[in-house]
Write an enzyme that holds these catalytic residues in place. Sequence first.
Site, mmCIF file in Angstrom:
data_model
loop_
_atom_site.group_PDB
_atom_site.id
_atom_site.type_symbol
_atom_site.label_atom_id
_atom_site.label_comp_id
_atom_site.label_asym_id
_atom_site.label_seq_id
_atom_site.Cartn_x
_atom_site.Cartn_y
_atom_site.Cartn_z
ATOM 1 N N HIS A 11 61.753 30.465 -90.757
ATOM 2 C CA HIS A 11 62.769 29.507 -90.332
ATOM 3 C C HIS A 11 63.180 28.582 -91.467
ATOM 4 C CE1 HIS A 11 64.519 25.934 -88.463
ATOM 5 N NE2 HIS A 11 64.909 26.753 -87.503
ATOM 6 N N LEU A 72 57.678 33.786 -83.228
ATOM 7 C CA LEU A 72 56.912 34.248 -82.076
ATOM 8 C C LEU A 72 57.774 34.893 -81.002
ATOM 9 C CD1 LEU A 72 54.277 31.420 -81.523
ATOM 10 C CD2 LEU A 72 53.898 33.735 -82.385
#
Length: 133
Positions: A11, A72
């Site tokens: 990210h 995730l």
Amino acid sequence: MSKKGMLLVGHGSTMPYNQELIETTAAFIRNQNTDFIVKCGFMNMNKPTIRESLEAFRQEPIDALVVVPLFLARGVHIEKDIPGEIGLPEGSRKGSFVMNGKTIPLLYAGPIGSDPLLADLMIKNANKALSNL
């Protein structure tokens, strides 16, 4: 012997730990599997960007490139943002990558998701916390 390219996508964060985690994970992969040339790319805030890392792969001796998000769960980054950065239409997991005058397969892996290994990691983390009692 041909190799595969793996672009490990994180990210990005203003906190240095995020970049370190992605880079350390990439190093683990490199050390455990010599079939892959591994590079990191970040959605935002860190360098190299996803596009910069894709560009770096254009000079590597690979016959396929897989983009693997270190996320995730599915969300807007997994479903829209990352595919847009790697030139895939939303919902697509396969495309092509032009490099060194040739075209190779570009594959997009899913997020980590539910996995028994993830459960093992959570137990490990819980036990580590409990050891501080």
